[in-house]
Design a protein around this motif. Sequence first.
Motif, PDB file in Angstrom:
ATOM      1  N   VAL A  37       2.203  17.364  -4.696  1.00  0.00           N
ATOM      2  CA  VAL A  37       2.728  16.155  -4.064  1.00  0.00           C
ATOM      3  C   VAL A  37       1.682  15.042  -4.079  1.00  0.00           C
ATOM      4  CG1 VAL A  37       3.501  15.169  -1.867  1.00  0.00           C
ATOM      5  CG2 VAL A  37       4.418  17.371  -2.635  1.00  0.00           C
ATOM      6  N   CYS A  38       0.433  15.384  -3.764  1.00  0.00           N
ATOM      7  CA  CYS A  38      -0.627  14.363  -3.764  1.00  0.00           C
ATOM      8  C   CYS A  38      -0.832  13.778  -5.158  1.00  0.00           C
ATOM      9  CB  CYS A  38      -1.933  14.965  -3.258  1.00  0.00           C
ATOM     10  SG  CYS A  38      -1.956  15.311  -1.485  1.00  0.00           S
ATOM     11  N   ILE A  39      -0.769  14.631  -6.190  1.00  0.00           N
ATOM     12  CA  ILE A  39      -0.920  14.168  -7.571  1.00  0.00           C
ATOM     13  C   ILE A  39       0.241  13.250  -7.953  1.00  0.00           C
ATOM     14  CG2 ILE A  39      -0.863  14.901  -9.986  1.00  0.00           C
ATOM     15  CD1 ILE A  39      -3.546  15.398  -8.685  1.00  0.00           C
ATOM     16  N   ARG A  40       1.459  13.651  -7.571  1.00  0.00           N
ATOM     17  CA  ARG A  40       2.639  12.889  -7.942  1.00  0.00           C
ATOM     18  C   ARG A  40       2.732  11.560  -7.194  1.00  0.00           C
ATOM     19  NH1 ARG A  40       8.361  15.453  -6.547  1.00  0.00           N
ATOM     20  NH2 ARG A  40       7.686  14.746  -4.481  1.00  0.00           N
ATOM     21  N   GLU A  41       2.444  11.581  -5.884  1.00  0.00           N
ATOM     22  CA  GLU A  41       2.609  10.385  -5.068  1.00  0.00           C
ATOM     23  C   GLU A  41       1.493   9.369  -5.263  1.00  0.00           C
ATOM     24  OE1 GLU A  41       5.393   9.806  -3.065  1.00  0.00           O
ATOM     25  OE2 GLU A  41       6.066  11.576  -4.177  1.00  0.00           O
ATOM     26  N   LYS A  42       0.274   9.868  -5.562  1.00  0.00           N
ATOM     27  CA  LYS A  42      -0.891   8.984  -5.738  1.00  0.00           C
ATOM     28  C   LYS A  42      -1.028   7.975  -4.592  1.00  0.00           C
ATOM     29  CE  LYS A  42      -1.120   9.098 -10.812  1.00  0.00           C
ATOM     30  NZ  LYS A  42      -0.032  10.082 -11.057  1.00  0.00           N
ATOM     31  N   PRO A  43      -1.127   8.442  -3.346  1.00  0.00           N
ATOM     32  CA  PRO A  43      -1.219   7.504  -2.217  1.00  0.00           C
ATOM     33  C   PRO A  43      -2.572   6.798  -2.168  1.00  0.00           C
ATOM     34  CG  PRO A  43      -1.576   9.749  -1.451  1.00  0.00           C
ATOM     35  CD  PRO A  43      -1.194   9.856  -2.905  1.00  0.00           C
ATOM     36  N   ASP A  44      -2.561   5.574  -1.646  1.00  0.00           N
ATOM     37  CA  ASP A  44      -3.824   4.869  -1.415  1.00  0.00           C
ATOM     38  C   ASP A  44      -4.554   5.467  -0.215  1.00  0.00           C
ATOM     39  OD1 ASP A  44      -3.496   2.815  -3.469  1.00  0.00           O
ATOM     40  OD2 ASP A  44      -1.849   2.094  -2.225  1.00  0.00           O
ATOM     41  N   MET A  61       0.841  -1.192   0.000  1.00  0.00           N
ATOM     42  CA  MET A  61       0.000   0.000   0.000  1.00  0.00           C
ATOM     43  C   MET A  61       0.884   1.253   0.000  1.00  0.00           C
ATOM     44  SD  MET A  61      -2.846   1.208   2.827  1.00  0.00           S
ATOM     45  CE  MET A  61      -3.924  -0.176   2.523  1.00  0.00           C
ATOM     46  N   LYS A  62       0.497   2.256  -0.781  1.00  0.00           N
ATOM     47  CA  LYS A  62       1.220   3.531  -0.792  1.00  0.00           C
ATOM     48  C   LYS A  62       0.580   4.469   0.225  1.00  0.00           C
ATOM     49  CE  LYS A  62       2.910   5.441  -4.348  1.00  0.00           C
ATOM     50  NZ  LYS A  62       3.097   6.153  -5.643  1.00  0.00           N
TER      51      LYS A  62
END
Length: 391
Positions: free
Chosen positions: A103-110, A1-2
């Motif tokens: 950062v949210c767009i680049r990281e794409k966290p779950d 999970m990211k």
Amino acid sequence: MKILVVSSLYEPYRRGGAEVFVDALVGALAQTHTVSILTCGEWEGARSLLPRSQTVRGVRVIRFYPLNFFSFIDINRKPFWLRVLWSCVDFFNLHALLVSWFVCIREKPDVTLVHGIKGLTLALPVLLNVMKCRWVFTPHDIQFVIPSGQLRKDEEHILSSPYVFVYRILMRRLLGSPPRVVVSSHFLADFYRSYGFFRKSDISVIPSPTPSIPVLHHHTTLSSPVTFLFCGQLTEGKGIRELLRVFESLDRSDTRISILGNGPLEGEIREYAQKNSWIQLIGYRSGEEKFRIMEKADYLIHTSVIIENSPSVIIEAFGLGVPVVSSDTGGSAELVKEGVNGFVFSAGSEKSLHDAIIRALSARDYAALSDAAKKTVSGHTQEWYIQELLR
């Protein structure tokens, strides 16, 4: 999970128990998940306005300097009037919002775990809601009800002041109702509910985990002399001056106090220690070195007059089997039970503190106190906490 963790401060910057909590959580999550952390950086020229990444012990640390009068890292060293101006910008810092969006767009966290937003802009929850992120909010103190995040037990009337009232309304609007809110004490959950926060949120109470502490020494009877350990910031709000006055009034050769920590009152306490042999000023220690000192104490003494959530120092002491003499503020009362795993006194009352110390010195079954302290946090491992959190 990211997983993306958001925290205003991250190592090597540390101010209190919240940062210790986040450091341990991030380290544990990184063992089985892909973890990034978004945090504040210092001013290092124009390049610091952009997010810069480095990998530290398997964790992607993303730092940037939110455009403001100064960094949140330095806030305690700034005058009050400048902090007020800084706070006005922090309410809706457009630069910080743009960087956070990127950062949210680049990281794409779950999932995004939000722990500290002051300094990264208080409007960050608005962005997360607009982006429809899956996020969990974990407040560590009462800073969204009162700007300083600190409130003495005898100064609760401040909460009704016009300035704090307006601040509270703004924060309710900005925070809204996060999908999930996780707190470590029933006190904090009830406190925020009582002021109208998180009305539509799913609120869970998950006690703070006990750090993995190797027990190197343990005693089942009181030592001679009996050692009380104060561990925390040396500030007015931690009750250190009251504690020293009470110990001086005890005038007993069979007790001593060790002081572990630093802060504004360190110089004053050092002078006091030079004149009194029953005081040992150790200074700031962390990690295993701190635990080595803590486990040799007979009692941890927690004298804070500030309303606190779930003091990590109490949990650490319990993990080592060290009973606690504690004030009855905030979440401390949920942890320390009179005569079971420690002794409780009324915050700010020197007489009540004096009586609690006498009860501690007169304890008939110290081994039972120690065992109960361990049982209080038994099973609350970092692995258990993460399992509950992700569930």
